[in-house]
Design a protein around this motif. Structure first.
Motif, short mmCIF file in Angstrom:
data_model
loop_
_atom_site.label_atom_id
_atom_site.label_comp_id
_atom_site.label_asym_id
_atom_site.label_seq_id
_atom_site.Cartn_x
_atom_site.Cartn_y
_atom_site.Cartn_z
N THR A 154 0.83 -1.22 0.00
CA THR A 154 0.00 0.00 0.00
C THR A 154 0.85 1.26 0.00
OG1 THR A 154 -0.12 0.04 2.42
CG2 THR A 154 -1.85 -1.17 1.25
N GLY A 155 2.17 1.11 0.19
CA GLY A 155 3.07 2.25 0.16
C GLY A 155 3.14 3.02 1.47
N GLY A 156 2.61 2.45 2.54
CA GLY A 156 2.65 3.11 3.84
C GLY A 156 4.05 3.16 4.41
N SER A 157 4.21 3.97 5.43
CA SER A 157 5.51 4.09 6.10
C SER A 157 5.76 2.87 6.99
CB SER A 157 5.53 5.36 6.95
OG SER A 157 4.62 5.22 8.03
N ILE A 158 6.99 2.78 7.50
CA ILE A 158 7.34 1.72 8.46
C ILE A 158 6.39 1.80 9.66
CG2 ILE A 158 9.12 0.90 10.05
CD1 ILE A 158 9.94 0.31 7.23
N ALA A 159 6.13 3.01 10.12
CA ALA A 159 5.23 3.20 11.27
C ALA A 159 3.82 2.71 10.94
CB ALA A 159 5.19 4.67 11.68
N ASP A 160 3.35 2.98 9.71
CA ASP A 160 2.02 2.52 9.30
C ASP A 160 1.95 0.99 9.32
OD1 ASP A 160 1.18 5.13 8.82
OD2 ASP A 160 1.76 5.06 6.69
N ILE A 161 2.97 0.35 8.73
CA ILE A 161 3.00 -1.12 8.67
C ILE A 161 3.06 -1.69 10.09
CG2 ILE A 161 4.34 -3.12 7.89
CD1 ILE A 161 5.31 -1.29 5.55
N ALA A 162 3.89 -1.10 10.93
CA ALA A 162 4.01 -1.56 12.32
C ALA A 162 2.66 -1.47 13.03
CB ALA A 162 5.05 -0.73 13.07
N ARG A 163 1.95 -0.39 12.81
CA ARG A 163 0.65 -0.20 13.47
C ARG A 163 -0.38 -1.23 12.95
NH1 ARG A 163 0.15 4.52 12.12
NH2 ARG A 163 -1.36 4.33 10.44
N ILE A 164 -0.40 -1.43 11.65
CA ILE A 164 -1.35 -2.39 11.05
C ILE A 164 -1.12 -3.80 11.57
CG2 ILE A 164 -1.98 -3.54 8.88
CD1 ILE A 164 -1.36 -0.82 7.48
N LEU A 165 0.15 -4.19 11.68
CA LEU A 165 0.50 -5.57 12.06
C LEU A 165 0.78 -5.74 13.56
CD1 LEU A 165 2.76 -6.52 9.02
CD2 LEU A 165 0.36 -7.08 9.38
N HIS A 166 0.67 -4.65 14.31
CA HIS A 166 0.93 -4.69 15.76
C HIS A 166 2.34 -5.20 16.06
CE1 HIS A 166 -3.34 -3.91 16.12
NE2 HIS A 166 -3.60 -4.99 15.41
N LEU A 167 3.30 -4.63 15.34
CA LEU A 167 4.71 -4.96 15.52
C LEU A 167 5.48 -3.69 15.83
CD1 LEU A 167 5.24 -7.24 12.38
CD2 LEU A 167 4.99 -8.01 14.75
N SER A 168 6.69 -3.85 16.33
CA SER A 168 7.54 -2.67 16.52
C SER A 168 8.12 -2.27 15.17
CB SER A 168 8.68 -2.98 17.50
OG SER A 168 9.64 -3.82 16.87
N GLU A 169 8.52 -1.00 15.06
CA GLU A 169 9.10 -0.53 13.80
C GLU A 169 10.40 -1.27 13.49
OE1 GLU A 169 9.25 3.74 13.35
OE2 GLU A 169 7.35 3.97 14.42
N GLY A 170 11.18 -1.57 14.52
CA GLY A 170 12.43 -2.32 14.31
C GLY A 170 12.16 -3.71 13.75
N THR A 171 11.12 -4.37 14.26
CA THR A 171 10.77 -5.70 13.76
C THR A 171 10.34 -5.62 12.30
OG1 THR A 171 10.12 -6.43 15.97
CG2 THR A 171 9.24 -7.68 14.12
N VAL A 172 9.56 -4.60 11.96
CA VAL A 172 9.12 -4.42 10.57
C VAL A 172 10.33 -4.22 9.67
CG1 VAL A 172 7.91 -2.85 8.98
CG2 VAL A 172 6.81 -3.56 11.12
N ARG A 173 11.28 -3.38 10.09
CA ARG A 173 12.50 -3.15 9.29
C ARG A 173 13.27 -4.45 9.07
NH1 ARG A 173 12.75 1.46 12.57
NH2 ARG A 173 12.36 3.38 11.41
N ASN A 174 13.39 -5.25 10.13
CA ASN A 174 14.11 -6.52 10.02
C ASN A 174 13.44 -7.46 9.02
OD1 ASN A 174 16.01 -5.70 11.89
ND2 ASN A 174 15.04 -6.74 13.61
N HIS A 175 12.11 -7.58 9.12
CA HIS A 175 11.38 -8.46 8.20
C HIS A 175 11.47 -7.95 6.76
CE1 HIS A 175 9.88 -11.21 11.13
NE2 HIS A 175 9.11 -10.33 11.76
N LEU A 176 11.37 -6.63 6.57
CA LEU A 176 11.48 -6.07 5.23
C LEU A 176 12.87 -6.31 4.65
CD1 LEU A 176 9.57 -2.67 5.46
CD2 LEU A 176 8.97 -4.64 4.05
N SER A 177 13.88 -6.12 5.46
CA SER A 177 15.25 -6.33 5.00
C SER A 177 15.46 -7.78 4.57
CB SER A 177 16.23 -5.97 6.14
OG SER A 177 17.55 -6.25 5.73
N SER A 178 14.96 -8.70 5.38
CA SER A 178 15.08 -10.12 5.06
C SER A 178 14.32 -10.46 3.78
CB SER A 178 14.55 -10.95 6.23
OG SER A 178 14.62 -12.32 5.93
N ALA A 179 13.10 -9.92 3.65
CA ALA A 179 12.28 -10.19 2.46
C ALA A 179 12.91 -9.62 1.20
CB ALA A 179 10.87 -9.63 2.66
N ILE A 180 13.50 -8.44 1.31
CA ILE A 180 14.18 -7.82 0.16
C ILE A 180 15.35 -8.70 -0.28
CG2 ILE A 180 15.61 -5.86 -0.56
CD1 ILE A 180 13.75 -4.10 1.27
N GLY A 181 16.10 -9.21 0.69
CA GLY A 181 17.22 -10.10 0.38
C GLY A 181 16.76 -11.39 -0.28
#
Length: 201
Positions: A154-181
């Motif tokens: 949807t193009g939301g920010s890290i904070a938006d994704i974290a809020r939607i999924l009830h995760l911390s922003e750091g956890t979202v960044r880690n998952h995104l980094s892993s998925a990109i790799g």
């Protein structure tokens, strides 16, 4: 007589499938719906034996509808018929309880035969798609990486994704980094596109 439900969000396609399959002497179209979240209620009300489901529908998609149908009405078998013949969709559909998966350019006689075979408890899979699926293998993404990439579409920010999924922003960044790799994407939008094109989302 096989009692068939057809679910497709395009009225023209739904009508064409109904008309074609309704010509078969042993198939009766007993319900038609245009949304995934209408499938279970319609299948139960019509006492459908087979539900022919598109993947991309409003409400919930056909794969989620297949899982809901498996839980609510296990006697109704599912045949996915879609334009989107992506290997990842095939694997997800089968995990969701679908008995068959074919593409919409399947000839009418073969589609009718697929409905019959699914009704008899057999599995039916488009041969070319099955070969592609075996060659590609399963999704490399974890369930959480899949959730995060889907939310990132949807193009939301890290904070938006974290809020939607009830995760911390750091956890979202880690998952995104892993998925990109794992997808070899250039960024999260590219990773989401690659995952979507492979049917992993």
């Amino acid at each position: 007589m096989i009692r068939l439900l057809i679910a497709d969000d395009q009225a023209l396609v739904r009508g064409a499938l109904s008309a074609l399959l309704g010509l078969e002497s042993d198939i009766e179209v007993v319900a038609e719906v245009g949304r995934g979240d209408e499938v279970v209620a319609a299948a139960i009300a019509a006492q459908a034996d087979v539900a022919l489901l598109d993947i991309e529908m409003p409400g919930i998609d056909g794969i989620a509808a297949a899982a809901a149908l498996r839980d609510a009405c296990p006697s109704c078998r599912v045949l996915i018929v879609t334009t989107f013949g992506r290997p990842g969709y095939l694997a997800r559909a089968m995990r969701s309880g679908a008995s068959g998966f074919v593409v919409k350019d399947t000839p009418a006689a073969q589609l009718a035969d697929a409905v019959r075979r699914v009704a008899q408890g057999m599995r039916v899979v488009d041969p070319a798609l099955a070969a592609d699926s075996l060659a590609q293998g399963v999704s490399p993404l974890t369930e959480r990486e899949t959730d995060v990439l889907a939310a990132a579409r949807t193009g939301g920010s890290i904070a938006d994704i974290a809020r939607i999924l009830h995760l911390s922003e750091g956890t979202v960044r880690n998952h995104l980094s892993s998925a990109i790799g794992k997808t070899a994407g250039r960024n999260r939008a590219d990773a989401a596109r690659i995952a979507d094109e492979n049917g992993w989302l």
